[in-house]
Design a protein around this motif. Structure first.
Motif, PDB file in Angstrom:
ATOM      1  N   ILE A  35      -6.104  63.875  34.368  1.00 27.64           N
ATOM      2  CA  ILE A  35      -4.749  64.266  34.763  1.00 27.64           C
ATOM      3  C   ILE A  35      -3.736  63.380  34.042  1.00 27.64           C
ATOM      4  O   ILE A  35      -4.114  62.422  33.369  1.00 27.64           O
ATOM      5  CB  ILE A  35      -4.557  64.172  36.302  1.00 27.64           C
ATOM      6  N   THR A  36      -2.449  63.706  34.183  1.00 24.14           N
ATOM      7  CA  THR A  36      -1.401  62.873  33.608  1.00 24.14           C
ATOM      8  C   THR A  36      -0.676  62.131  34.728  1.00 24.14           C
ATOM      9  O   THR A  36      -0.834  62.444  35.909  1.00 24.14           O
ATOM     10  CB  THR A  36      -0.387  63.707  32.795  1.00 24.14           C
ATOM     11  N   SER A  37       0.127  61.162  34.344  1.00 24.58           N
ATOM     12  CA  SER A  37       0.890  60.352  35.296  1.00 24.58           C
ATOM     13  C   SER A  37       1.550  61.221  36.360  1.00 24.58           C
ATOM     14  O   SER A  37       2.188  62.225  36.028  1.00 24.58           O
ATOM     15  CB  SER A  37       1.981  59.559  34.570  1.00 24.58           C
ATOM     16  N   GLY A  38       1.382  60.847  37.620  1.00 22.58           N
ATOM     17  CA  GLY A  38       2.035  61.541  38.717  1.00 22.58           C
ATOM     18  C   GLY A  38       1.328  62.793  39.208  1.00 22.58           C
ATOM     19  O   GLY A  38       1.664  63.314  40.262  1.00 22.58           O
ATOM     20  N   GLN A  39       0.359  63.312  38.453  1.00 29.28           N
ATOM     21  CA  GLN A  39      -0.367  64.508  38.897  1.00 29.28           C
ATOM     22  C   GLN A  39      -1.420  64.138  39.944  1.00 29.28           C
ATOM     23  O   GLN A  39      -1.713  62.961  40.174  1.00 29.28           O
ATOM     24  CB  GLN A  39      -1.037  65.209  37.713  1.00 29.28           C
ATOM     25  N   THR A  40      -2.007  65.179  40.566  1.00 29.57           N
ATOM     26  CA  THR A  40      -2.994  64.946  41.623  1.00 29.57           C
ATOM     27  C   THR A  40      -4.365  65.494  41.237  1.00 29.57           C
ATOM     28  O   THR A  40      -4.487  66.405  40.416  1.00 29.57           O
ATOM     29  CB  THR A  40      -2.567  65.595  42.955  1.00 29.57           C
ATOM     30  N   SER A  41      -5.377  64.923  41.873  1.00 29.04           N
ATOM     31  CA  SER A  41      -6.760  65.349  41.715  1.00 29.04           C
ATOM     32  C   SER A  41      -7.388  65.307  43.114  1.00 29.04           C
ATOM     33  O   SER A  41      -7.207  64.330  43.845  1.00 29.04           O
ATOM     34  CB  SER A  41      -7.495  64.392  40.766  1.00 29.04           C
ATOM     35  N   ASN A 104      -3.772  60.124  31.776  1.00 27.60           N
ATOM     36  CA  ASN A 104      -3.051  60.037  30.505  1.00 27.60           C
ATOM     37  C   ASN A 104      -1.557  59.910  30.776  1.00 27.60           C
ATOM     38  O   ASN A 104      -1.064  60.431  31.781  1.00 27.60           O
ATOM     39  CB  ASN A 104      -3.313  61.286  29.652  1.00 27.60           C
ATOM     40  N   PRO A 105      -0.835  59.247  29.873  1.00 28.29           N
ATOM     41  CA  PRO A 105       0.621  59.169  30.058  1.00 28.29           C
ATOM     42  C   PRO A 105       1.256  60.546  29.906  1.00 28.29           C
ATOM     43  O   PRO A 105       0.723  61.409  29.193  1.00 28.29           O
ATOM     44  CB  PRO A 105       1.077  58.219  28.948  1.00 28.29           C
TER      45      PRO A 105
END
Length: 122
Positions: A35-41, A104-105
């Protein structure tokens, strides 16, 4: 004599299924794995064991945040990182499962585009 038969039956029945519950392993996975910064998993745990053990886990994350339901929110990063998510059995806290999510950024955001032509007249 009848009381001896009843007592024997009670002893036999109480011995059946008296295995103490035990957790043998915990496995954790998260989707998506990157995922990228701030996203959720969303992370889930599979607790295995013997007997009637509790399936619940507590969650921790080495970076970012994770809810009690396993929803991981990535931290803001400037280069790729791999925070470790850990699920710990509530029944037996020595049993843990871990998973690394790749973060990832975020790419640069474009707020506007301007176009100019030279010469301005033909």
């Amino acid at each position: 004599m009848l009381w001896m038969v009843v007592l024997g039956a009670i002893v036999l029945l109480s011995a059946c299924g008296s295995t103490a519950p035990s957790v043998t392993s915990v496995t954790a996975t998260c989707t998506p794995a990157t995922i990228t910064s701030g996203q959720t998993s969303q992370c889930v745990a599979l607790v295995s064991g013997n007997g009637s053990y509790k399936q619940t886990v507590s969650w921790t994350a080495s970076a970012g945040t994770i809810s009690s339901t396993g929803l991981f929110t990535a931290p803001s990063v400037t280069s790729q990182s791999r925070p470790t998510i850990v699920a710990t059995s509530v029944e037996d806290t020595t049993k843990v499962g871990s998973y690394q999510v790749t973060v990832n950024p975020s790419g640069p955001s474009i707020s506007s585009v301007s176009v100019s032509c030279l010469p301005t007249s033909i």
